[in-house]
Design a protein around this motif. Structure first.
Motif, PDB file in Angstrom:
ATOM      1  N   VAL A   1       0.859  -1.200   0.000  1.00  0.00           N
ATOM      2  CA  VAL A   1       0.000   0.000   0.000  1.00  0.00           C
ATOM      3  C   VAL A   1       0.889   1.241   0.000  1.00  0.00           C
ATOM      4  CG1 VAL A   1      -1.769   1.228   1.253  1.00  0.00           C
ATOM      5  CG2 VAL A   1      -1.699  -1.279   1.308  1.00  0.00           C
ATOM      6  N   PRO A   2       0.683   2.160  -0.930  1.00  0.00           N
ATOM      7  CA  PRO A   2       1.522   3.366  -0.957  1.00  0.00           C
ATOM      8  C   PRO A   2       1.347   4.187   0.327  1.00  0.00           C
ATOM      9  CG  PRO A   2       0.156   3.196  -2.922  1.00  0.00           C
ATOM     10  CD  PRO A   2      -0.337   2.161  -1.969  1.00  0.00           C
ATOM     11  N   TYR A   3       2.371   4.987   0.581  1.00  0.00           N
ATOM     12  CA  TYR A   3       2.326   5.747   1.848  1.00  0.00           C
ATOM     13  C   TYR A   3       1.179   6.742   1.833  1.00  0.00           C
ATOM     14  CZ  TYR A   3       4.577   9.789  -0.446  1.00  0.00           C
ATOM     15  OH  TYR A   3       4.869  10.867  -1.241  1.00  0.00           O
ATOM     16  N   GLY A   4       0.745   7.073   3.032  1.00  0.00           N
ATOM     17  CA  GLY A   4      -0.368   8.020   3.166  1.00  0.00           C
ATOM     18  C   GLY A   4      -0.176   8.830   4.429  1.00  0.00           C
ATOM     19  N   LEU A   5      -1.299   9.178   5.058  1.00  0.00           N
ATOM     20  CA  LEU A   5      -1.219  10.033   6.241  1.00  0.00           C
ATOM     21  C   LEU A   5      -0.403   9.445   7.383  1.00  0.00           C
ATOM     22  CD1 LEU A   5      -4.650  11.744   6.534  1.00  0.00           C
ATOM     23  CD2 LEU A   5      -2.434  12.794   6.243  1.00  0.00           C
ATOM     24  N   PRO A   6      -0.394   8.106   7.590  1.00  0.00           N
ATOM     25  CA  PRO A   6       0.328   7.610   8.768  1.00  0.00           C
ATOM     26  C   PRO A   6       1.771   8.093   8.811  1.00  0.00           C
ATOM     27  CG  PRO A   6      -0.994   5.874   7.840  1.00  0.00           C
ATOM     28  CD  PRO A   6      -1.115   7.028   6.910  1.00  0.00           C
ATOM     29  N   CYS A   7       2.483   7.961   7.685  1.00  0.00           N
ATOM     30  CA  CYS A   7       3.883   8.358   7.776  1.00  0.00           C
ATOM     31  C   CYS A   7       3.999   9.873   7.912  1.00  0.00           C
ATOM     32  CB  CYS A   7       4.674   7.867   6.571  1.00  0.00           C
ATOM     33  SG  CYS A   7       4.240   8.743   5.077  1.00  0.00           S
ATOM     34  N   ILE A   8       3.073  10.591   7.286  1.00  0.00           N
ATOM     35  CA  ILE A   8       3.124  12.053   7.385  1.00  0.00           C
ATOM     36  C   ILE A   8       2.861  12.468   8.824  1.00  0.00           C
ATOM     37  CG2 ILE A   8       1.917  14.144   6.669  1.00  0.00           C
ATOM     38  CD1 ILE A   8       1.529  12.688   3.927  1.00  0.00           C
ATOM     39  N   ARG A   9       1.890  11.788   9.399  1.00  0.00           N
ATOM     40  CA  ARG A   9       1.557  12.104  10.781  1.00  0.00           C
ATOM     41  C   ARG A   9       2.720  11.781  11.690  1.00  0.00           C
ATOM     42  NH1 ARG A   9       0.313   9.901  14.927  1.00  0.00           N
ATOM     43  NH2 ARG A   9      -1.152  10.707  16.474  1.00  0.00           N
ATOM     44  N   GLU A  10       3.368  10.645  11.422  1.00  0.00           N
ATOM     45  CA  GLU A  10       4.511  10.249  12.230  1.00  0.00           C
ATOM     46  C   GLU A  10       5.624  11.289  12.092  1.00  0.00           C
ATOM     47  OE1 GLU A  10       6.793   8.931  14.744  1.00  0.00           O
ATOM     48  OE2 GLU A  10       4.770   8.141  14.562  1.00  0.00           O
ATOM     49  N   LEU A  11       5.839  11.706  10.842  1.00  0.00           N
ATOM     50  CA  LEU A  11       6.865  12.710  10.603  1.00  0.00           C
ATOM     51  C   LEU A  11       6.515  13.996  11.370  1.00  0.00           C
ATOM     52  CD1 LEU A  11       9.238  13.949   9.047  1.00  0.00           C
ATOM     53  CD2 LEU A  11       7.679  14.428   7.173  1.00  0.00           C
ATOM     54  N   PHE A  12       5.250  14.361  11.292  1.00  0.00           N
ATOM     55  CA  PHE A  12       4.804  15.589  11.957  1.00  0.00           C
ATOM     56  C   PHE A  12       5.035  15.491  13.463  1.00  0.00           C
ATOM     57  CE2 PHE A  12       1.116  18.571  12.962  1.00  0.00           C
ATOM     58  CZ  PHE A  12       1.759  19.690  12.463  1.00  0.00           C
ATOM     59  N   ARG A  13       4.633  14.331  13.993  1.00  0.00           N
ATOM     60  CA  ARG A  13       4.810  14.123  15.430  1.00  0.00           C
ATOM     61  C   ARG A  13       6.279  14.243  15.815  1.00  0.00           C
ATOM     62  NH1 ARG A  13       6.808  11.406  18.660  1.00  0.00           N
ATOM     63  NH2 ARG A  13       7.621   9.871  17.216  1.00  0.00           N
ATOM     64  N   PHE A  14       7.129  13.652  14.939  1.00  0.00           N
ATOM     65  CA  PHE A  14       8.559  13.668  15.254  1.00  0.00           C
ATOM     66  C   PHE A  14       9.093  15.113  15.199  1.00  0.00           C
ATOM     67  CE2 PHE A  14      12.995  13.541  13.852  1.00  0.00           C
ATOM     68  CZ  PHE A  14      13.539  12.960  14.985  1.00  0.00           C
ATOM     69  N   LEU A  15       8.663  15.841  14.185  1.00  0.00           N
ATOM     70  CA  LEU A  15       9.114  17.238  14.079  1.00  0.00           C
ATOM     71  C   LEU A  15       8.695  18.026  15.319  1.00  0.00           C
ATOM     72  CD1 LEU A  15       8.283  18.048  10.342  1.00  0.00           C
ATOM     73  CD2 LEU A  15      10.521  17.601  11.352  1.00  0.00           C
ATOM     74  N   ILE A  16       7.470  17.746  15.769  1.00  0.00           N
ATOM     75  CA  ILE A  16       6.994  18.462  16.959  1.00  0.00           C
ATOM     76  C   ILE A  16       7.853  18.084  18.163  1.00  0.00           C
ATOM     77  CG2 ILE A  16       5.060  18.658  18.558  1.00  0.00           C
ATOM     78  CD1 ILE A  16       3.208  18.343  16.116  1.00  0.00           C
ATOM     79  N   SER A  17       8.177  16.777  18.237  1.00  0.00           N
ATOM     80  CA  SER A  17       8.968  16.359  19.406  1.00  0.00           C
ATOM     81  C   SER A  17      10.342  17.037  19.402  1.00  0.00           C
ATOM     82  CB  SER A  17       9.114  14.834  19.425  1.00  0.00           C
ATOM     83  OG  SER A  17       9.992  14.451  18.380  1.00  0.00           O
ATOM     84  N   LEU A  18      10.819  17.354  18.199  1.00  0.00           N
ATOM     85  CA  LEU A  18      12.122  18.028  18.132  1.00  0.00           C
ATOM     86  C   LEU A  18      12.085  19.418  18.752  1.00  0.00           C
ATOM     87  CD1 LEU A  18      13.476  17.306  14.539  1.00  0.00           C
ATOM     88  CD2 LEU A  18      14.321  16.398  16.697  1.00  0.00           C
ATOM     89  N   THR A  19      10.892  20.012  18.807  1.00  0.00           N
ATOM     90  CA  THR A  19      10.848  21.404  19.262  1.00  0.00           C
ATOM     91  C   THR A  19      10.642  21.524  20.761  1.00  0.00           C
ATOM     92  OG1 THR A  19       8.479  21.437  18.830  1.00  0.00           O
ATOM     93  CG2 THR A  19       9.901  22.244  17.085  1.00  0.00           C
ATOM     94  N   ASN A  20      10.665  20.393  21.479  1.00  0.00           N
ATOM     95  CA  ASN A  20      10.396  20.477  22.914  1.00  0.00           C
ATOM     96  C   ASN A  20      11.595  21.056  23.653  1.00  0.00           C
ATOM     97  OD1 ASN A  20       9.707  20.154  25.527  1.00  0.00           O
ATOM     98  ND2 ASN A  20       9.540  17.925  25.488  1.00  0.00           N
ATOM     99  N   PRO A  21      11.498  22.255  24.188  1.00  0.00           N
ATOM    100  CA  PRO A  21      12.676  22.842  24.830  1.00  0.00           C
ATOM    101  C   PRO A  21      13.026  22.154  26.151  1.00  0.00           C
ATOM    102  CG  PRO A  21      10.769  24.289  25.056  1.00  0.00           C
ATOM    103  CD  PRO A  21      10.337  23.130  24.237  1.00  0.00           C
ATOM    104  N   HIS A  22      12.046  21.418  26.731  1.00  0.00           N
ATOM    105  CA  HIS A  22      12.336  20.780  28.014  1.00  0.00           C
ATOM    106  C   HIS A  22      13.028  19.435  27.865  1.00  0.00           C
ATOM    107  CE1 HIS A  22      10.399  23.835  30.327  1.00  0.00           C
ATOM    108  NE2 HIS A  22       9.272  23.722  29.637  1.00  0.00           N
TER     109      HIS A  22
END
Length: 1805
Positions: free
Chosen positions: A377-398
């Motif tokens: 199955v070609p990629y869809g929202l799951p990987c995008i969402r995962e990427l998004f989540r990861f990007l957000i986790s990168l911005t945690n200053p704590h």
């Protein structure tokens, strides 16, 4: 023909194989070795395959890719070889050799991604190794970005991204490589998120079945290779308060290198921890990917190399692979039920999870692997969402793993992501945004590093620009944070941070309708801050520099304020335009106009709009965030739009309505109500926080809470009001008295489906739990009851439930209360279980559940409100915020731009204008000044659009301050104003705004008028504005400004001369000559004012709204001279502007007439002495009248207003007589045809009389005029007082003694006219040649002009009407009197008048030219004090010719009227034939003509026969003769002829006996002779009708009487010769006619004969003998007894009668002379001049005839006793009235004149 692509592949094979063979490791060249070597072998196989095909597409991509990928995967190859293989793969991709449509493509792509991300090679030196890494990046980028990349699965994409991240964050690599990785990531993120726009949350997997849901509170742990270690540092805190607890797997070292390098951190500390904070919208697969992703990132990129330098570089670091991943419990929001699915598997070579996605609805998808041949199955929202989540986790200053570089990178990629995709359309991504992303961003706002701060501001902007409708409370928090930063007083806070924060606000402010949404969603929400209002206050405060220095922050604040103004202005402009184009617009569908785009922004809306009324559609299109429109295109391109999914999202996009509003676009009034209610709620909340009962009571008083307390209502209020103190809520609901309230309060929670500890967490967030045990008991009891009911009564009984709840609270205290922890070790899971043994009704609770509870509490404290600080408190506040967002309170209303502009503007204009003014004042920068001015103009435009005159006035007042016009003294004004460019701009703006939006100016007019006055004083106005119309000036215009000496117009000349000396001295010394700079400045000033075009205010005033026009006029009227502010010139200037404005507004003059007229009345009627202003007012009134009389609707009022002139003090009026005379002339010339009513003619003729001949104005008007200031001045001699008082009250309605002019007023003023007119007629003595009015001093020029006006009317038959005919005649007669003897009467009179006149009147009529040419020496004015008009700038001689001309004109006029009267009257009678009402009819019979016309005119001509100037006398006599003998008069009957003698001829003869012209004795003789001759002629001509009169004898005797007098009147022989001749003539004719004969008498002669001769014998004793020698009286004495009269005669005539009669005539002249001389010499001697009026008219009750007239009266009485002969007992007028005279023997008697009276009385007449 062979496909060219095959050659390309073959070429690449040769390159790679060649490189392998050259490598040292493959030194052998035997075929066998090649066969054995797997890499070479696979290449040779591929060669074979390629040789056998003609098209590359005949084989699967996998076939020709596999050998290359094996090289990449192989650990044995060196960097360069791996690099070549990578280059080949890259070429295949970029040359598009792989057919995207081929069925094997997906598998090939998957292999490729796997191989490249797991690439291995033998390291040589760092530089070459980096080249390989660089190529890896290149391939990955090409792979993902080419079209075949779409076939990659979610896992592959995650792995690709992960590889890039690892290169990016590996600090040991060169910067160039890291930056390349960064760029690659940017491109990939852009691609993925752009594609995300086309992926629906629920695409094709929506229809699969849900999997069964495992029990919520149990976590199953699948056995792994190693027990997981618990992640103790998780910062998780779930929305619902349930514990999100992740078991993070620990690392397993890789086989290739046993020792893990020091760079490896324990997994628990890795960047992954953040995954524990994700919201429930995730699923296991994501966790799994997150784990592998997050963990591998924390690993070092390359392990320490072995001695032989062949370290393996394994990008994937397989040692970190976790073979089995446990499922973790993910607590979810109660509303959205999520699935926790199980595990995906990993294998060494390739991890192919077929994870599509587990969507929020909990649908699970099973794994499949490529080996079984199932489709990928070609990629869809799951990987995008995962990427998004990861990007957000990168911005945690704590998170301490996130270095600054990582955070910055995260922010950068998030920016790209948000710029590329409408994240809001995707629920799963939105969940991440709402929670972690916003949270991290806000935390970053307080970091010191400016680059992170700036980057986070940028991301925030993108979020709120597109997703604010989902982030209501987040936005509120963000703006509050920005406001804190801006207002922070902290010295450490860098200036740039404040600047950036302001920039951020300005940027938000510029988003269309953002400001409106702030206002609607926050200011108009009961429980949100007043964001818009507070921000506006903050910005305006911030726009004012404290230090006086303007910094960028100040300008930014101003810019933010102006943004609101700009957008509002743009909307207003658009509305204005649209109203112009409305017709075309109506044709278009409403959707298009509503959303500014040409089509509805996406198909979902289109499908919706079909079934909806336009209004709904309009609202709807506003809800789409602005970014969505452009992405429609992308959606379609992607081809992923399936309708079902669309409809699904469309349902979501229908805006929900906040509960507080009645509709989606509440009315302004509704918002006002909400705001006032909000204020009360805030007050109530504050009171509640001090004393709960007090707060509730306050709200009940204000009707916000029901008065018997409604528990449910109060409970709801306690729950939803965030302003309440949680501690107070706790105390209030736990109070014993409020048991019912507690139940309602608990009832507001929804505990369904929540585990007990989750429910408790929710409950305890709502208030602060008090410390006392009984209170806690009460609160928990209520809680457990409600929880059990909600969840279908689990556990055996409520006690068990209660105990468990209590245990949870105890556990929380034990784990997290620092005081407790100091004393002992905290409770373990076992202890917790032990404590609860057997509590569940003797049984145990489910152990798994207890364990979950334990971990949830241990890892995530139940925070008691108001207790914690720092991060814990932040977490608590955040979770409360998320809760509020999930309720209806979180609904954010999107509003179309321009909706509440009016409300916003009313809130911002004050601060904005203040800030603009300040900046304008302080700034010197051209740009900033222009910006401020444009701000002012926009504010003006908006206030004009909404009609907010207070705003506009405020603006104008502010701007006027900057023009420097009000502050400067007049002397410096041109210089100061001219040299100040800012003042120029301000002035131009003021005038521009006034021209453009004058409609809504009110108060501001005063300031503009003030500015104009200053310009006027400083002589800066254009010439046209200071030149005004004038009647006298030859050019028709005079200037209001006098460049000459500043002598004031009203002052005496001496004073002005003195002031001229003193002033000019100082001025000249001070300003010897202006400097060049000053001249230049003045030139600039004039130039600027020219551009301002102040005159346009006058010319354009016709377009002003009425209200504004009235205000402008009020402002002009308010300028009246007073001591301090305004002088006469100012007032004149404003008066002239006022008049010009009235004339511009002729179309609606009726609306403003009253005001102007009041003003003119005030100026004229109240003037005590003459001044320039009065003159301008009089001229103004006449100018208005001239122009306005053409307008039917107003002409009556205008004519009535001319009476204002009659209300002026006579002394003042005479000083303006010139102007009035010329003005009236103009008026009559242009408008005579428009004057119809008798009253109006009366006004005009009275005016002409007053001006031309100095008649005093009618006392009725005079009383009125001074009723307020001089009540004693009522006319004391008026016979009609009673009637007059009534009219005064009529008129005096308005307190200022004012004639109100309304409809009825015109009626009510008629009585006055009536009074005056009726009052005037009886006063005219019919038997006198004069009208009998009291003539004051007058001016010959004025008289001349008035005569000219009269002749204009008389000579044009059209202007002579029944209404004005008699008035005309009367006025002519008055002018005749005035012009008699060249106006000498008025001169004599003037001498006397000094005693009564005011000081100001002493300088008689300075001609206008003179008053303006101040150059005349003042001594000349002095010499004028007793002079008369003869000095009117011309020699007396010319003056005489002028007055002569006047008299001749009058004669001519009278003659003309006299001759035309009959035809005029008959034509009127003809016209009126049809009238039935006889009363109104005009009769043209001779009687009417005689009474109204002929008789008065003959009297007038006769009076001129008495002129002292011979020329006039003679001419008059000729006219009189012609008139009396004219044919028309033959129609008169006897009575009329009798009155002709009595009213015309006898008075004339009497007057001529006086010594009229002492200098011209001979001329007088001739005149007397001609007069007596005329008498006899007329007598003889009309003898026959006269004979029929009963009074014929009396008439005849009177004629004889005159003959007698005239015999003795002259000194020459002329009369003594002529009289007997005339007498003879008459006697003969009478005799011939047989008048003397009577058959009855003895003698044959009648009594008349006897009497005649008796009379003649007195003066011509011999005449009888001469004429009638033959007749003899036989016996005269015998007759005595019969005729008692006769007996007396002899005694009187005993001697020669001649001497007896002589003394009369001879004395008379001498008396007369001496008398008149004495009078002229000493004015004081005579009594009051108005003798005639001093004698009441009642003197003769029968006939109502006024007092004795000048002519020595002839008294005719029935003879009573002989003693009366020749001695009149009293001076009564001659009465020849048939009613009074007995027919029997009347006897004429001669009266002797009384010298004392004669002068006075004659003068009066």
């Amino acid at each position: 023909m062979v496909d060219k692509n095959i050659y390309i592949v073959q070429g690449e094979i040769n390159t790679v194989v060649g490189a392998i063979k050259r490598n040292a490791r493959w030194s052998t060249h035997t075929h066998l070795d090649e066969e054995r070597d797997p890499l070479l072998h696979s290449f040779s196989v591929l060669k074979e395959v390629l040789n056998n095909i003609t098209e590359l597409s005949e084989i699967e991509p996998n076939v020709f890719l596999r050998p290359f990928l094996e090289v990449i995967r192989s650990e044995d190859t060196t960097g360069p070889i791996t690099g070549l293989a990578l280059t080949s793969v890259n070429k295949f991709l970029s040359y598009a050799l792989i057919d995207p449509g081929h069925e094997g493509t997906a598998e090939g792509m998957e292999n490729m991604a796997d191989a490249v991300t797991h690439a291995r090679f033998v390291g040589t030196d760092p530089a070459s190794d980096e080249v390989v890494l660089m190529k890896i990046l290149q391939v990955l980028r090409t792979l993902l970005l080419t079209s075949v990349g779409a076939h990659l699965t979610n896992e592959s994409v995650c792995e690709i991204m992960q590889s890039c991240f690892r290169i990016c964050f590996e600090m040991r690599l060169s910067e160039l490589l890291r930056k390349s990785a960064e760029h690659t990531l940017v491109d990939m993120v852009q691609l993925l998120f752009t594609r995300a726009g086309g992926m629906s949350d629920s695409s094709k997997w929506k229809k699969q079945k849900r999997s069964p849901r495992p029990p919520r509170h149990v976590t199953k742990v699948s056995p792994g290779t190693e027990q997981p270690t618990t992640n103790g540092t998780g910062l998780a805190s779930n929305i619902t308060g349930g514990v999100t607890f992740i078991d993070a797997p620990s690392p397993i070292s890789s086989g290739s290198s046993e020792s893990t390098s020091s760079a490896v951190s324990p997994a628990t500390d890795s960047g992954l921890e953040l995954s524990s904070q994700t919201t429930s919208k995730e699923d296991l697969t994501d966790w799994d990917q997150a784990n592998s992703l997050g963990l591998s990132l924390a690993m070092p990129l390359s392990e320490p190399r072995a001695a032989e330098q062949t370290g393996h570089l394994d990008l994937q670091n397989e040692g970190l692979r976790v073979e089995k991943i446990q499922s973790a419990s993910v607590e979810s929001i109660p509303e959205v039920l999520e699935e926790c699915t199980s595990v995906a598997e990993h294998s060494d070579s390739a991890s192919v999870h077929d994870v599509d996605y587990v969507n929020p609805r909990g649908v699970r998808f099973t794994q499949s692997s490529q080996k079984e041949g199932t489709a990928l199955v070609p990629y869809g929202l799951p990987c995008i969402r995962e990427l998004f989540r990861f990007l957000i986790s990168l911005t945690n200053p704590h998170d301490r793993h996130n270095s600054e570089v990582m955070i910055h990178m995260g922010l950068q990629l998030l920016t790209v992501a948000l710029e590329s995709a409408p994240v809001a359309n995707c629920q799963s991504l939105l969940g991440l945004v709402k929670d972690e992303l916003c949270r991290h961003l806000f935390q970053l706002l307080s970091v010191e590093r400016l680059n992170l701060y700036a980057a986070s501001l940028r991301v925030c902007f993108l979020l709120f620009e597109s997703m604010r409708e989902h982030l209501k409370f987040q936005l509120e928090m963000y703006i509050k944070k920005l406001m804190e930063i801006i207002t922070a007083e902290n010295p450490k806070m860098p200036y740039e941070m404040k600047e950036m924060a302001l920039e951020a606000i300005v940027q938000l402010w510029r988003i269309p309708s953002f400001v409106t949404e702030l206002y609607i969603n926050y200011d108009c929400d009961y429980y949100c801050a007043n964001l818009f209002e507070d921000l506006t206050k903050l910005l305006s405060k911030n726009a004012f520099p404290v230090s006086g220095q303007l910094y960028t922050t100040h300008l930014l604040s101003l810019e933010a304020l102006l943004t609101v103004i700009d957008s509002t202005e743009a909307h207003c402009q658009a509305k204005v335009l649209s109203s112009i184009h409305q017709q075309e617009e109506l044709a278009k569908p409403s959707t298009e106009t509503a959303s500014g785009t040409k089509e509805p922004s996406n198909s979902s809306e289109r499908s919706l709009s079909e079934g909806k009324p336009p209004s709904a559609v309009t609202e709807l299109s506003g809800t789409c965030p602005p970014t969505s429109g452009c992405l429609v295109v992308d959606h379609v391109k992607q081809g992923n739009l399936n309708l079902e999914g669309e409809n699904d999202s469309a349902e979501k996009s229908i805006p929900r309505k906040p509960t507080r509003f009645s509709c989606l676009l509440p009315a302004t009034q509704e918002l006002v109500d909400i705001k006032s209610k909000k204020k009360l709620l805030i007050t109530g909340s504050e009171q509640f926080n001090q004393k709960p009962r007090k707060g509730i009571q306050f709200l009940q008083e204000k009707n916000l809470l029901a008065t018997p307390m409604d528990n449910n209502e109060v409970a709801q209020w306690l729950r939803e009001n965030p302003r309440l103190d949680k501690k107070m809520i706790g105390e209030f609901v736990s109070d014993r008295k409020n048991i019912d309230l507690l139940d309602s309060f608990v009832g507001t929670f929804n505990f369904q489906g929540l585990r007990l500890d989750e429910a408790l967490r929710l409950y305890l967030e709502a208030f602060r739990l008090p410390g006392e045990a009984p209170v806690i008991h009460r609160l928990l009891e209520a809680f457990t009851e409600h929880w059990r009911k909600s969840n279908g009564s689990p556990f055996t009984n409520s006690d068990a439930c209660f105990a468990l709840a209590y245990a949870v609270i105890m556990l929380n205290t034990d784990q997290h209360n620092h005081n407790v922890r100091k004393q002992n070790v905290s409770m373990t899971l076992e202890e917790f279980r032990k404590n609860l043994k057997g509590v569940n009704g003797g049984k145990d609770f489910e152990q798994d559940m207890l364990e979950d509870m334990y971990h949830a509490i241990k890892n995530d404290e139940i925070v008691m409100p108001d207790e914690q600080t720092g991060l814990v408190k932040e977490n608590y506040v955040w979770s409360v915020l998320l809760h509020r967002g999930a309720t209806d309170e979180g609904i954010f209303l999107h509003v179309l731009p321009g909706n509440y502009d009016h409300d916003l503007f009313t809130m911002t204009w004050g601060p904005t204008i203040a800030a603009l003014s300040y900046v304008f004042d302080k700034s010197l920068d051209e740009m900033i000044i222009q910006k401020a001015i444009s701000g002012f103009r926009k504010c003006a435009m908006i206030s004009a659009h909404y009609g907010l005159s207070d705003v506009f006035d405020n603006l104008i007042i502010s701007l006027c301050k900057f023009t420097a016009l009000s502050s400067e003294s007049i002397e410096n004004l041109p210089t100061v104003f001219g040299s100040n460019p800012k003042a120029h701009i301000a002035a131009k703006t003021v005038f521009h705004l006034a021209h453009r939006h004058g409609d809504i100016l009110r108060e501001g007019w005063k300031n503009i008028v003030e500015a104009m006055l200053q310009l006027f004083r400083a002589e800066l106005l254009p010439k046209a504005m200071v030149e005004v119309e004038d009647f006298l000036d030859p050019n028709g215009k005079i200037s209001l400004q006098h460049e000459e000496t500043p002598s004031s117009r009203g002052e005496s000349t001496v004073l002005s001369f003195v002031s001229w000396l003193t002033l000019s001295g100082t001025e000249q010394s001070g300003m010897r000559g202006p400097s060049t700079e000053n001249q230049e400045a003045k030139r600039m000033a004039l130039e600027c004012i020219k551009q301002c075009d102040p005159e346009k205010l006058i010319t354009e005033s016709k377009f002003l709204q009425l209200e504004s026009l009235q205000e402008l006029m009020k402002a002009l009227i308010s300028v009246t001279p007073d001591e301090e502010t305004y002088d006469e010139e100012d007032a004149s200037f404003c008066l002239e502007m006022l008049l010009r404005i009235v004339l511009e507004n002729m179309d609606r003059v009726a609306c403003v007439w009253q005001t102007v007229r009041d003003h003119l009345y005030h100026l004229c009627a109240h003037a005590v002495e003459f001044c320039f202003l009065v003159e301008r007012a009089v001229v103004g009134l006449l100018r208005l009248a001239i122009r306005l009389l053409r307008r039917e609707e107003i002409s009556a009022q205008v004519l009535l207003s001319l009476r204002i002139l009659l209300m002026m003090k006579p002394s003042v009026l005479s000083r303006v007589s010139h102007q009035v005379a010329f003005g009236l002339h103009e008026l009559l010339k242009t408008n005579a045809a428009n004057i119809h009513s008798g009253d109006d003619w009366y006004t005009l003729f009275t005016l002409l009389e007053c001006i031309g001949s100095g008649v005093k104005p009618p006392p009725a008007l005079q009383v009125t005029a001074r009723a307020d200031n001089d009540t004693g001045a009522q006319s004391d001699n008026h016979s009609k007082q009673g009637k007059m008082h009534r009219s005064v009250t009529d008129v005096d309605v308005v307190n200022s003694g004012w004639l109100v002019v309304g409809k009825d007023d015109i009626e009510s003023s008629k009585p006055i006219a009536g009074v005056s007119r009726l009052g005037s007629s009886p006063l005219v003595n019919q038997y006198s040649l004069t009208v009998g009015l009291d003539l004051g001093p007058h001016d010959t020029k004025s008289l001349m002009k008035c005569v000219e006006s009269l002749s204009f009317i008389v000579r044009d038959a059209a202007h002579v009407t029944p209404e004005n005919f008699e008035l005309c005649v009367k006025t002519i007669r008055i002018f005749v009197e005035a012009s008699l003897n060249g106006g000498s009467k008025s001169q004599e009179k003037r001498g006397k008048s000094h005693k009564y006149d005011t000081k100001s009147n002493r300088f008689k009529k300075k001609p206008k030219e003179n008053s303006l040419r101040r150059s005349r020496a003042s001594s000349q004015h002095q010499s004028r004090s007793h002079s008369d008009e003869e000095e009117d700038e011309s020699v007396p001689a010319s003056y005489h010719t002028v007055s002569l001309q006047v008299s001749q004109d009058l004669l001519d006029l009278m003659h003309t009227l006299h001759t035309r009267a009959a035809t005029i009257y008959s034509s009127w009678a003809e016209e009126q034939r049809h009238l039935e009402d006889a009363g109104k009819k005009i009769e043209a019979d001779s009687r009417t003509l005689w009474a109204n016309c002929w008789c008065p005119l003959l009297q007038g001509i006769a009076w001129l026969c008495c002129d002292a100037r011979r020329q006039v006398r003679m001419q008059a006599l000729t006219y009189l003769q012609r008139a009396l003998l004219v044919h028309d008069l033959q129609a008169l009957d006897a009575l009329e002829w009798e009155s002709c003698f009595n009213k015309v001829l006898f008075p004339l003869l009497t007057k001529l006996l006086e010594n009229i012209s002492p200098a011209d004795v001979g001329g007088m003789e001739e005149t007397r002779m001609r007069a007596s001759t005329l008498l006899s002629k007329v007598f003889l001509q009309h003898l026959s009708p006269l004979l029929s009169l009963t009074t014929f004898a009396a008439l005849w005797l009177t004629i004889l009487d005159f003959m007698d007098k005239y015999m003795h009147a002259g000194s020459s022989d002329l009369l003594p010769e002529a009289i007997p001749e005339s007498l003879k003539n008459m006697l003969l004719v009478m005799d011939t006619a047989g008048i003397f004969h009577s058959a009855d008498s003895r003698t044959g002669y009648s009594d008349l004969w006897e009497i005649t001769w008796e009379r003649i014998d007195c003066f011509l004793p011999r005449l009888r003998d001469e004429l009638f020698k033959q007749t003899v009286i036989q016996d005269p004495v015998e007759m005595h007894p019969q005729k008692p009269v006769a007996s007396a005669l002899p005694s009187s005539a005993a001697g020669d009668s001649r001497p007896a009669a002589h003394p009369g005539p001879s004395e008379k002249p001498s008396d007369f002379n001496s008398n008149s001389e004495s009078k002229t010499a000493s004015p004081g001697t005579s009594g009051p001049p108005s003798l005639s009026s001093a004698v009441p008219a009642k003197a003769s009750p029968v006939t109502d005839i006024p007092p004795a007239m000048a002519q020595s009266p002839l008294i005719l009485q029935p003879l009573a006793s002989p003693l009366q002969v020749g001695v009149p007992p009293m001076t009564l007028p001659i009465i020849l009235n048939p009613a009074l005279i007995e027919a029997t023997s009347p006897v004429p008697l001669l009266a002797t004149p009384r010298p004392t009276d004669s002068m006075t009385t004659s003068e009066v007449n």
